[in-house]
Design a protein around this motif. Structure first.
Motif: not given
Length: 227
Positions: A129-135
């Motif tokens: 979720e952190a990766v998805a939102t950062a992207g």
């Protein structure tokens, strides 16, 4: 410039329709796929990509098409959204997300009021979720206004498959999905960690954008979110 009431209505309707697309396509896909989870996820993804693109195009000129508290927080921090409107935007998004879930239940003749029992937990999913939102934030901040709708939709579609969490990337989406015990749902006890990971990811996305330097053009007039 749209009035405040129209901007809030745009965020409410846009988030409602986004959650209707995400949850509704999940319900339909699960019914038609007959137990084939990969096929159900593919159908859910395709519907979300098309729906997200259309919603950003339609509501971008009205409200900015955030549909996402993490996006609104970043835009307020950047002074692209008046700070005085931030809370109202978030309330409109959360209300729209819940109503989107209830609308799907009505359309599919399911119990309107329900809670999801689908547990989503673990370090891998939180990191996803952190990766998805950062992207997502990185795409929004660096895309040109003419391409942001397509790029956000394509990124979210890809993230459905390359992240372990299927890329909620949106606190409003996590909130709305709690109210649906369906393919796209998330159990209430799992949602807080998802939201925290999303907020951390949004901050990382802003930091990465700063490290990369100024983008060619500001994408804010048609910025957006997910599901």
């Amino acid at each position: 410039m749209p009035t405040t009431s129209r901007r809030l209505l745009g965020e409410f309707l846009g988030t409602l329709l986004l959650l209707a697309v995400v949850i509704g396509s999940g319900v339909m896909a699960e019914r038609l796929a007959q137990g084939n989870v990969a096929l159900a996820l593919l159908c859910n993804t395709v519907a979300t990509v098309f729906g997200l693109f259309v919603l950003i195009e339609v509501f971008g000129p009205v409200s900015g098409a955030h549909f996402n508290p993490a996006v609104s927080l970043v835009m307020a921090w950047r002074r692209e959204l008046p700070v005085a409107l931030l809370l109202a935007y978030i309330v409109a998004q959360l209300a729209g997300a819940a109503c989107g879930a209830w609308l799907v239940h009505a359309m599919f003749e399911m119990p309107i009021l329900q809670w999801s029992s689908k547990l989503r937990a673990g370090g891998g999913q939180w990191l996803a979720e952190a990766v998805a939102t950062a992207g997502l934030l990185l795409v929004i901040l660096r895309a040109s206004p003419q391409r942001v709708s397509a790029l956000v939709a394509c990124y979210i579609g890809a993230a459905y498959f390359f992240t372990a969490s299927t890329s909620f990337a949106n606190p409003a989406a996590a909130f709305g999905r709690m109210f649906s015990d369906s393919f796209a749902g998330i159990a209430p006890q799992s949602a807080p960690a998802f939201v925290l990971a999303q907020l951390v990811g949004a901050a990382v996305g802003v930091l990465l954008h700063a490290c990369l330097g100024k983008a060619a053009a500001s994408p804010i007039p048609s910025s957006s979110s997910q599901a």
